[in-house]
Design an enzyme around this catalytic site. Structure first.
Site, PDB file in Angstrom:
ATOM      1  N   TYR A 157       0.950  -1.296   0.022  1.00 56.27           N
ATOM      2  CA  TYR A 157      -0.145   0.070  -0.003  1.00 56.27           C
ATOM      3  C   TYR A 157       0.901   1.317  -0.060  1.00 56.27           C
ATOM      4  O   TYR A 157       0.684   2.272  -0.776  1.00 56.27           O
ATOM      5  CB  TYR A 157      -0.823  -0.018   1.400  1.00 56.27           C
ATOM      6  CG  TYR A 157      -2.023   1.265   1.202  1.00 56.27           C
ATOM      7  CD1 TYR A 157      -2.999   1.067   0.231  1.00 56.27           C
ATOM      8  CD2 TYR A 157      -1.871   2.116   2.281  1.00 56.27           C
ATOM      9  CE1 TYR A 157      -3.864   2.040   0.509  1.00 56.27           C
ATOM     10  CE2 TYR A 157      -2.594   3.443   2.346  1.00 56.27           C
ATOM     11  CZ  TYR A 157      -3.780   3.227   1.323  1.00 56.27           C
ATOM     12  OH  TYR A 157      -4.751   4.277   1.387  1.00 56.27           O
ATOM     13  N   LYS A 161       1.207   4.401  -2.732  1.00 53.61           N
ATOM     14  CA  LYS A 161       0.902   5.773  -2.318  1.00 53.61           C
ATOM     15  C   LYS A 161       1.918   6.868  -2.472  1.00 53.61           C
ATOM     16  O   LYS A 161       1.719   7.861  -3.055  1.00 53.61           O
ATOM     17  CB  LYS A 161       0.380   5.834  -1.102  1.00 53.61           C
ATOM     18  CG  LYS A 161      -1.103   5.104  -0.805  1.00 53.61           C
ATOM     19  CD  LYS A 161      -2.056   5.742  -1.662  1.00 53.61           C
ATOM     20  CE  LYS A 161      -3.092   4.881  -2.110  1.00 53.61           C
ATOM     21  NZ  LYS A 161      -4.205   5.573  -2.947  1.00 53.61           N
TER      22      LYS A 161
HETATM   23  P1  NDP Z   1     -13.463   2.298  -0.005  1.00 54.50           P
HETATM   24  O1  NDP Z   1     -13.070   0.974   0.129  1.00 54.50           O
HETATM   25  O2  NDP Z   1     -14.308   2.917   0.800  1.00 54.50           O
HETATM   26  O3  NDP Z   1     -13.867   2.429  -1.529  1.00 54.50           O
HETATM   27  C1  NDP Z   1     -13.159   1.836  -2.398  1.00 54.50           C
HETATM   28  C2  NDP Z   1     -13.773   2.413  -3.817  1.00 54.50           C
HETATM   29  O4  NDP Z   1     -12.897   1.948  -4.867  1.00 54.50           O
HETATM   30  C3  NDP Z   1     -14.884   1.673  -4.033  1.00 54.50           C
HETATM   31  O5  NDP Z   1     -15.709   2.683  -5.022  1.00 54.50           O
HETATM   32  C4  NDP Z   1     -14.621   0.326  -4.925  1.00 54.50           C
HETATM   33  O6  NDP Z   1     -15.599   0.124  -5.757  1.00 54.50           O
HETATM   34  C5  NDP Z   1     -13.535   1.016  -5.802  1.00 54.50           C
HETATM   35  N1  NDP Z   1     -12.537   0.076  -6.231  1.00 54.50           N
HETATM   36  C6  NDP Z   1     -11.862  -0.684  -5.592  1.00 54.50           C
HETATM   37  N2  NDP Z   1     -10.946  -1.408  -6.489  1.00 54.50           N
HETATM   38  C7  NDP Z   1     -11.510  -1.119  -7.800  1.00 54.50           C
HETATM   39  C8  NDP Z   1     -10.869  -1.365  -9.233  1.00 54.50           C
HETATM   40  N3  NDP Z   1      -9.948  -2.631  -9.083  1.00 54.50           N
HETATM   41  N4  NDP Z   1     -11.547  -0.861 -10.256  1.00 54.50           N
HETATM   42  C9  NDP Z   1     -12.435  -0.062  -9.970  1.00 54.50           C
HETATM   43  N5  NDP Z   1     -12.846   0.425  -8.716  1.00 54.50           N
HETATM   44  C10 NDP Z   1     -12.522  -0.067  -7.608  1.00 54.50           C
HETATM   45  O7  NDP Z   1     -12.063   3.059   0.066  1.00 54.50           O
HETATM   46  P2  NDP Z   1     -11.785   4.624   0.378  1.00 54.50           P
HETATM   47  O8  NDP Z   1     -12.723   5.611   0.096  1.00 54.50           O
HETATM   48  O9  NDP Z   1     -11.314   4.648   1.716  1.00 54.50           O
HETATM   49  O10 NDP Z   1     -10.422   4.905  -0.413  1.00 54.50           O
HETATM   50  C11 NDP Z   1     -10.506   5.477  -1.649  1.00 54.50           C
HETATM   51  C12 NDP Z   1      -9.051   6.022  -1.979  1.00 54.50           C
HETATM   52  O11 NDP Z   1      -8.681   6.952  -1.057  1.00 54.50           O
HETATM   53  C13 NDP Z   1      -8.084   4.918  -1.876  1.00 54.50           C
HETATM   54  O12 NDP Z   1      -7.017   5.131  -3.080  1.00 54.50           O
HETATM   55  C14 NDP Z   1      -7.195   5.023  -0.681  1.00 54.50           C
HETATM   56  O13 NDP Z   1      -6.126   4.600  -0.767  1.00 54.50           O
HETATM   57  C15 NDP Z   1      -7.359   6.658  -0.530  1.00 54.50           C
HETATM   58  N6  NDP Z   1      -6.910   6.997   1.011  1.00 54.50           N
HETATM   59  C16 NDP Z   1      -8.053   6.506   1.793  1.00 54.50           C
HETATM   60  C17 NDP Z   1      -7.911   6.849   3.282  1.00 54.50           C
HETATM   61  C18 NDP Z   1      -8.740   6.855   4.360  1.00 54.50           C
HETATM   62  O14 NDP Z   1      -8.591   6.936   5.533  1.00 54.50           O
HETATM   63  N7  NDP Z   1      -9.915   6.026   4.054  1.00 54.50           N
HETATM   64  C19 NDP Z   1      -6.689   7.622   3.572  1.00 54.50           C
HETATM   65  C20 NDP Z   1      -5.870   8.080   2.551  1.00 54.50           C
HETATM   66  C21 NDP Z   1      -5.991   7.541   1.311  1.00 54.50           C
HETATM   67  P3  NDP Z   1     -16.748  -1.233  -5.372  1.00 54.50           P
HETATM   68  O15 NDP Z   1     -17.669  -0.252  -4.325  1.00 54.50           O
HETATM   69  O16 NDP Z   1     -17.483  -1.578  -6.758  1.00 54.50           O
HETATM   70  O17 NDP Z   1     -15.864  -2.155  -4.626  1.00 54.50           O
END
Ligand code: NDP
Length: 250
Positions: A157, A161
């Site tokens: 991860y 990032k």
């Molecule tokens: P969630 O798990 O809540 O949501 C993930 C989203 O990504 C969903 O919409 C999922 O779709 C989609 N997804 C996952 N894999 C794929 C793929 N292969 N192709 C297309 N869509 C995909 O994650 P977060 O909202 O927490 O994270 C979103 C981003 O923010 C990430 O890049 C994460 O690294 C980053 N981030 C998050 C933090 C946090 O504290 N939450 C902090 C810092 C960064 P589906 O619903 O269909 O599964």
């Protein structure tokens, strides 16, 4: 100020979590949105309904953004529907609670593909369109982890990032002659399913207490994306915007 009227935005992984927050914030600022998701069609349709309720258009496209063929099909659909793409937010991402002792190469490959390869594939297709338009905004959703390493040994991860920040700085140079800016947002702790799944409820409370402004919301990241996507941010490129509530873990 910061209006996005008549702009078309693709937010990868916008069925839920931070991606949904960004999609709604961009729509609120006037943009029409392509809602991408991997498997959760119901949640993606819910995001689209919320966008349509604001009077904006929403196109829902299922595609695994780590797979080149699926990315190509998604961009062909966007071209057919809208004929242009102004804003790409590379948000789709996932993680896994394993340190190096528990990790094998298939774990590594999966996270790299979903979080990092996806950004290359989508940015390539988007920049081809943006170069023709002589306008574009690309935003990578990195993380505080990309700047300082992961707390519990999630090297795959952390690599993705940090990698997104390297891509951001490099693509900013490639995009500049075509009026394409490329920036990253580095969120801290944001209450989403991914965050809960990685840390659990108890850990989350402890982490919240370690951050001056506590845990962040989806809107906090959404509004930062609106700024970076706006005309007003034309001179900001290659930057990483921290949205982390003063999080200073080392
Ligand atoms: P969630 O798990 O809540 O949501 C993930 C989203 O990504 C969903 O919409 C999922 O779709 C989609 N997804 C996952 N894999 C794929 C793929 N292969 N192709 C297309 N869509 C995909 O994650 P977060 O909202 O927490 O994270 C979103 C981003 O923010 C990430 O890049 C994460 O690294 C980053 N981030 C998050 C933090 C946090 O504290 N939450 C902090 C810092 C960064 P589906 O619903 O269909 O599964």
């Amino acid at each position: 100020m910061f209006r996005l009227d008549n702009k078309i935005a693709l937010v990868t992984g916008s069925s839920r979590g931070i991606g949904r927050g960004i999609a709604l914030a961009l729509a609120k600022a006037g943009a029409d949105i392509v809602v991408n998701y991997a498997g959760n069609a119901e949640a993606a349709e819910e995001t689209a309904s919320l966008i349509r309720e604001m009077g904006r258009k929403a196109l829902v496209v299922q595609a695994d953004v780590g797979e080149e063929e699926q990315v190509d099909i998604m961009f062909d659909k966007i071209k057919n529907e809208f004929g242009r793409l102004d804003i790409l937010v590379n948000n789709a991402g996932t993680s896994q609670d394993k340190d190096i002792f528990a990790m094998d190469k298939s774990d590594w490959d999966r996270i790299i593909k979903t979080n990092l390869t996806s950004g290359m594939l989508c940015s390539k297709r988007a920049m081809e369109m943006m170069r023709e338009q002589n306008f574009g905004r690309i935003i990578f959703i990195s993380s505080v982890v990309g700047e300082r390493g992961a707390l519990y040994g999630h090297i795959h991860y952390a690599a993705t990032k940090s990698g997104q920040i390297g891509i951001t700085k490099t693509l900013a140079r490639t995009g500049a002659p075509y009026n394409i800016t490329v920036n990253a947002i580095a969120p801290g702790f944001i209450a989403t399913e991914l965050f809960l799944q990685t840390h659990g409820e108890e850990e989350m409370k402890k982490l919240a207490a370690s951050v001056p402004l506590g845990i962040g919301s989806l809107e906090d990241v959404g509004y930062a994306a609106v700024y970076l996507a706006s005309d007003e941010a034309r001179y900001v490129t290659g930057a990483t915007l921290d949205v982390n509530g003063g999080n200073n873990f080392r």
